[in-house]
Design an enzyme around this catalytic site. Structure first.
Site, mmCIF file in Angstrom:
data_model
loop_
_atom_site.group_PDB
_atom_site.id
_atom_site.type_symbol
_atom_site.label_atom_id
_atom_site.label_comp_id
_atom_site.label_asym_id
_atom_site.label_seq_id
_atom_site.Cartn_x
_atom_site.Cartn_y
_atom_site.Cartn_z
ATOM 1 N N GLY A 109 28.472 -57.285 49.782
ATOM 2 C CA GLY A 109 29.261 -57.570 50.961
ATOM 3 C C GLY A 109 28.375 -57.742 52.187
ATOM 4 O O GLY A 109 27.208 -57.348 52.201
ATOM 5 N N CYS A 110 28.936 -58.323 53.237
ATOM 6 C CA CYS A 110 28.150 -58.601 54.443
ATOM 7 C C CYS A 110 27.772 -57.322 55.185
ATOM 8 O O CYS A 110 26.608 -57.125 55.552
ATOM 9 C CB CYS A 110 28.910 -59.562 55.353
#
Length: 353
Positions: free
Chosen positions: A154-155
């Site tokens: 995920g970011c």
């Protein structure tokens, strides 16, 4: 290669980057809501791009064996940019049919089924969790070699892990104390679908925290990535929505096992040793990260500062949430899995201004 969810923000970024990649050939583009439309109608930036804008977005039903067999017969790799909780059910039959899968959702990131179901609900393909490799190239390089099911990080977890992991693995961080992580993200992280709290009038002039006090779904992913077998890590993670389209700026605050005046320089040294040859730039003393300098880039900028008055080390990171935080990192993970250089086909220079 093919792309599922090609009409969303992460999917569009995959299209842009894969089109420029010297060893990837886009053969198929999948979308549900926009099935049957030419790509140029959904992503106007592809107008006039020969062999791309004219392509038709295609629907895909994973429960139809003939469709699965047809895709498996023409694709070596599928990138899935579908939402959490929906991606696994779609890519599972393709993976079982022999297609290499890079999944940008959270469906295969967490190693514990119970942890996944606590945060996301029932898992669509729990039998495949053990097959998945967490696709953080700088941390999981050896495991990624020839991986066939890659869970792209995920970011937010990327922006938190990159500055912290080298310090934790070097034993510099006192993990008996929770790590405090404050992260600000551009609105594109919420996806392309319009929502009342993400359209221009409600984001352009304000900044707001959300999912506070351990309520954000990325919390267990951050803890899993940073924890060592004999040293579990807990984090207090606060995400904030910033009035910009792209970018994440993360500041993480840690207590050190040895709080000396040269702590920041020791942190930079540890990070540089960890990130030789990758896509992480460790900034020199006195330089601080800025999302502007990584916009549209596959690189991450990491920096450190030590406050001798309080004894806290500030670990900082700037990334573009759609490139390094999603599409570019997914392609980087595939590059590593196939034995190619990390940066092959990826933009290393930011868009400026």
């Amino acid at each position: 290669m093919g792309i599922l969810g090609a009409s969303g923000y992460a999917g569009a970024e995959l299209v842009r980057l894969a089109h420029a990649h010297p060893r990837l050939d886009i053969r198929w583009l999948g979308a549900r809501e926009h099935a049957g439309k030419p790509l140029a109608e959904v992503l106007p930036g592809t107008v006039g791009v020969a062999g791309l804008g004219e392509r038709t977005l295609t629907g895909f039903d994973p429960e139809v064996p003939d469709q699965v067999a047809a895709l498996a017969g023409q694709l070596d790799v599928v990138f899935s940019a579908l939402p959490h909780g929906k991606s696994a059910a779609v890519v599972a039959p393709l993976f079982r049919a022999g297609v290499r899968v890079v999944d940008l959702s959270a469906d295969f990131r967490l190693r514990s089924l119970s942890t996944y179901e606590r945060w996301y609900g029932k898992h669509p393909a729990p039998d495949l969790i053990a097959d998945a490799v967490y696709g953080q190239p700088e941390i999981n390089r050896e495991q990624l070699s020839d991986a066939r099911l890659i869970a792209a990080p995920g970011c937010y977890p990327t922006s938190a892990a990159l500055p912290l992991y080298p310090l934790i693995s070097a034993g510099m961080v006192d993990v008996s104390t929770p790590i405090v992580i404050d992260a600000k993200s551009g609105v594109s992280g919420a996806g392309r679908k319009a929502r009342p709290n993400t359209h221009l009038p409600e984001t352009a002039e304000g900044m707001r925290p959300y999912a506070v006090a351990g309520a954000h779904r990325h919390t267990p992913e951050i803890e899993q990535t940073l924890s060592l077998p004999d040293a579990p890590v807990s984090v207090l993670f606060t995400p904030q929505l910033a009035p910009m389209t792209r970018g994440i700026l993360t500041c993480a605050y840690v207590r050190l096992t040895e709080a000396t005046d040269n702590a920041a320089e020791r942190a930079r040294t540890a990070a540089r040793r960890s990130y030789v040859g990758g896509l992480v730039s460790v900034l020199d003393a006195g330089r601080l990260p800025d999302t502007l300098w990584v916009r549209g880039s596959a690189r991450a900028h990491v920096a450190y500062a030590f406050d001798p008055r309080t004894g806290w080390l500030v670990s900082m990171c700037a990334i573009d949430n759609l490139t390094r935080g999603a599409a570019a990192q997914a392609i980087q993970a595939l590059n590593v899995a196939l034995g190619w250089s990390d940066a092959l086909g990826l933009p290393e220079l930011a868009q400026f201004p």
